[in-house]
Design a protein around this motif. Structure first.
Motif, PDB file in Angstrom:
ATOM      1  N   THR A   1       0.839  -1.193   0.000  1.00 51.66           N
ATOM      2  CA  THR A   1       0.000   0.000   0.000  1.00 51.66           C
ATOM      3  C   THR A   1       0.879   1.251   0.000  1.00 51.66           C
ATOM      4  O   THR A   1       1.842   1.332   0.777  1.00 51.66           O
ATOM      5  CB  THR A   1      -0.919   0.021   1.238  1.00 51.66           C
ATOM      6  OG1 THR A   1      -1.785  -1.114   1.199  1.00 51.66           O
ATOM      7  CG2 THR A   1      -1.769   1.281   1.266  1.00 51.66           C
ATOM      8  N   VAL A   2       0.554   2.197  -0.861  1.00 47.64           N
ATOM      9  CA  VAL A   2       1.275   3.469  -0.946  1.00 47.64           C
ATOM     10  C   VAL A   2       0.348   4.574  -0.445  1.00 47.64           C
ATOM     11  O   VAL A   2      -0.786   4.700  -0.919  1.00 47.64           O
ATOM     12  CB  VAL A   2       1.720   3.771  -2.397  1.00 47.64           C
ATOM     13  CG1 VAL A   2       2.467   5.109  -2.452  1.00 47.64           C
ATOM     14  CG2 VAL A   2       2.585   2.640  -2.935  1.00 47.64           C
TER      15      VAL A   2
ATOM     16  N   VAL B   1       1.582   5.487  -9.538  1.00 52.01           N
ATOM     17  CA  VAL B   1       2.219   4.291  -8.973  1.00 52.01           C
ATOM     18  C   VAL B   1       2.543   3.306 -10.089  1.00 52.01           C
ATOM     19  O   VAL B   1       3.649   2.736 -10.141  1.00 52.01           O
ATOM     20  CB  VAL B   1       1.296   3.639  -7.918  1.00 52.01           C
ATOM     21  CG1 VAL B   1       1.855   2.281  -7.489  1.00 52.01           C
ATOM     22  CG2 VAL B   1       1.146   4.551  -6.713  1.00 52.01           C
ATOM     23  N   ALA B   2       1.592   3.090 -10.994  1.00 55.52           N
ATOM     24  CA  ALA B   2       1.824   2.158 -12.102  1.00 55.52           C
ATOM     25  C   ALA B   2       2.992   2.616 -12.967  1.00 55.52           C
ATOM     26  O   ALA B   2       3.828   1.808 -13.393  1.00 55.52           O
ATOM     27  CB  ALA B   2       0.553   2.023 -12.936  1.00 55.52           C
TER      28      ALA B   2
ATOM     29  N   GLN C   1      -5.815   9.665   6.500  1.00 60.33           N
ATOM     30  CA  GLN C   1      -4.495   9.388   5.922  1.00 60.33           C
ATOM     31  C   GLN C   1      -4.417   7.948   5.420  1.00 60.33           C
ATOM     32  O   GLN C   1      -3.863   7.671   4.351  1.00 60.33           O
ATOM     33  CB  GLN C   1      -3.408   9.639   6.972  1.00 60.33           C
ATOM     34  CG  GLN C   1      -1.996   9.243   6.537  1.00 60.33           C
ATOM     35  CD  GLN C   1      -1.500  10.047   5.356  1.00 60.33           C
ATOM     36  OE1 GLN C   1      -1.738  11.254   5.283  1.00 60.33           O
ATOM     37  NE2 GLN C   1      -0.823   9.395   4.421  1.00 60.33           N
ATOM     38  N   LYS C   2      -4.967   7.009   6.172  1.00 66.29           N
ATOM     39  CA  LYS C   2      -4.948   5.602   5.752  1.00 66.29           C
ATOM     40  C   LYS C   2      -5.834   5.362   4.531  1.00 66.29           C
ATOM     41  O   LYS C   2      -5.554   4.462   3.727  1.00 66.29           O
ATOM     42  CB  LYS C   2      -5.403   4.712   6.915  1.00 66.29           C
ATOM     43  CG  LYS C   2      -4.424   4.677   8.071  1.00 66.29           C
ATOM     44  CD  LYS C   2      -4.927   3.776   9.189  1.00 66.29           C
ATOM     45  CE  LYS C   2      -3.936   3.726  10.335  1.00 66.29           C
ATOM     46  NZ  LYS C   2      -4.431   2.861  11.445  1.00 66.29           N
ATOM     47  N   ASN C   3      -6.873   6.138   4.392  1.00 65.32           N
ATOM     48  CA  ASN C   3      -7.786   5.951   3.255  1.00 65.32           C
ATOM     49  C   ASN C   3      -7.245   6.565   1.958  1.00 65.32           C
ATOM     50  O   ASN C   3      -7.655   6.150   0.867  1.00 65.32           O
ATOM     51  CB  ASN C   3      -9.159   6.559   3.584  1.00 65.32           C
ATOM     52  CG  ASN C   3      -9.900   5.754   4.635  1.00 65.32           C
ATOM     53  OD1 ASN C   3      -9.757   4.530   4.696  1.00 65.32           O
ATOM     54  ND2 ASN C   3     -10.693   6.428   5.452  1.00 65.32           N
ATOM     55  N   ARG C   4      -6.329   7.544   2.077  1.00 67.51           N
ATOM     56  CA  ARG C   4      -5.714   8.128   0.874  1.00 67.51           C
ATOM     57  C   ARG C   4      -4.552   7.232   0.460  1.00 67.51           C
ATOM     58  O   ARG C   4      -3.434   7.363   0.967  1.00 67.51           O
ATOM     59  CB  ARG C   4      -5.214   9.554   1.177  1.00 67.51           C
ATOM     60  CG  ARG C   4      -6.307  10.544   1.500  1.00 67.51           C
ATOM     61  CD  ARG C   4      -5.763  11.973   1.557  1.00 67.51           C
ATOM     62  NE  ARG C   4      -4.760  12.136   2.612  1.00 67.51           N
ATOM     63  CZ  ARG C   4      -5.040  12.553   3.843  1.00 67.51           C
ATOM     64  NH1 ARG C   4      -6.300  12.825   4.192  1.00 67.51           N
ATOM     65  NH2 ARG C   4      -4.092  12.693   4.726  1.00 67.51           N
ATOM     66  N   ARG C   5      -4.810   6.346  -0.472  1.00 68.88           N
ATOM     67  CA  ARG C   5      -3.829   5.295  -0.742  1.00 68.88           C
ATOM     68  C   ARG C   5      -3.971   4.750  -2.154  1.00 68.88           C
ATOM     69  O   ARG C   5      -4.978   4.977  -2.829  1.00 68.88           O
ATOM     70  CB  ARG C   5      -4.017   4.142   0.243  1.00 68.88           C
ATOM     71  CG  ARG C   5      -5.292   3.355   0.010  1.00 68.88           C
ATOM     72  CD  ARG C   5      -5.677   2.503   1.181  1.00 68.88           C
ATOM     73  NE  ARG C   5      -6.771   1.578   0.859  1.00 68.88           N
ATOM     74  CZ  ARG C   5      -8.054   1.911   0.825  1.00 68.88           C
ATOM     75  NH1 ARG C   5      -8.429   3.148   1.094  1.00 68.88           N
ATOM     76  NH2 ARG C   5      -8.974   1.004   0.528  1.00 68.88           N
ATOM     77  N   ALA C   6      -2.940   4.020  -2.546  1.00 73.26           N
ATOM     78  CA  ALA C   6      -3.005   3.203  -3.763  1.00 73.26           C
ATOM     79  C   ALA C   6      -2.549   1.803  -3.361  1.00 73.26           C
ATOM     80  O   ALA C   6      -1.467   1.634  -2.789  1.00 73.26           O
ATOM     81  CB  ALA C   6      -2.108   3.761  -4.859  1.00 73.26           C
TER      82      ALA C   6
END
Length: 219
Positions: free
Chosen positions: A99-100, A172-173, A207-212
């Motif tokens: 997770t990023v 990210v990709a 903060q945890k929900n803003r992710r890739a």
């Protein structure tokens, strides 16, 4: 002298009429066996040989048990290796790998995130895989521009959380492709303000929900 012999003979004849010579001298005693030095040495050697044979028999039994234990250990190790290989051969349909995280209102990757993704790409390329990579972007539930009454200027050009999450997934990709993973093996998708993993009422939760999320996908 002759008279003395006569008296002795008469006495013996008198005694013989009521008893036997055995009664006088007792029954003949059996002769004690004569044990030679050679026989004694032979008996001692036989006893020592029997002791050595018993010791060898115990050692042989111990060696046999050790061999059986070693075989059992090897079989157990082989079975464990086969189970591990079978488990590794089973490719899950979809597995979350990494997770990023992203800062609020941002879509760019930090230098630390880029370094971590480069290392991740190296691990992916280190061995053949029957998997592809799915990058899924998410946001918290804060509307673009902020909550009503707490408006702020967005740091990106996107009008919706879906578009923002798509940009995060694509960044990210792109970093994975730049690190050497074939482009056809990486797919990016933005899912917006969905699939929350924490409470959006706190800064930590948002903060945890803003992710890739980087998933390994079968096929």
């Amino acid at each position: 002298m002759f008279r003395l012999r006569f008296v002795l003979l008469a006495t013996l004849l008198t005694l013989s009429s009521c008893s036997t010579i055995d009664a006088i001298f007792g029954p003949p005693q059996p002769e004690a066996p004569v044990v030679s030095a050679a026989d004694s040495q032979l008996a001692s050697e036989n006893q020592q040989l029997q002791s050595e044979v018993a010791t060898l028999r115990d050692s042989l039994q111990q060696m046999k048990q050790e061999i059986e234990d070693k075989k059992a250990e090897q079989l157990a190790s082989q079975a464990a290796a086969e189970q591990a290989a079978a488990a590794e051969a089973v490719v899950p349909e979809d597995r979350l790998w990494v997770t990023v995280s992203f800062r609020s209102g941002h879509m760019e990757l930090t230098p630390q995130s880029r370094k971590a993704l480069k290392e991740l790409a190296g691990k992916f390329l280190a061995k053949p895989r029957a998997q592809t990579i799915a990058v899924r972007g998410y946001t918290d539930d804060e509307p673009i521009g902020g909550y009503p009454g707490h408006r702020h200027k967005s740091r990106h050009p996107y009008k919706t959380n879906e578009a923002l999450s798509q940009a995060r997934a694509e960044n990210v990709a792109r970093a994975l492709v730049d690190a050497g993973i074939p482009a056809e093996s990486v797919h990016a998708e933005g899912l917006g303000a969905t699939n929350f993993v924490a409470d959006n009422t706190t800064d930590e939760g948002r903060q945890k929900n803003r992710r890739a999320e980087i998933h390994l996908v079968k096929g």
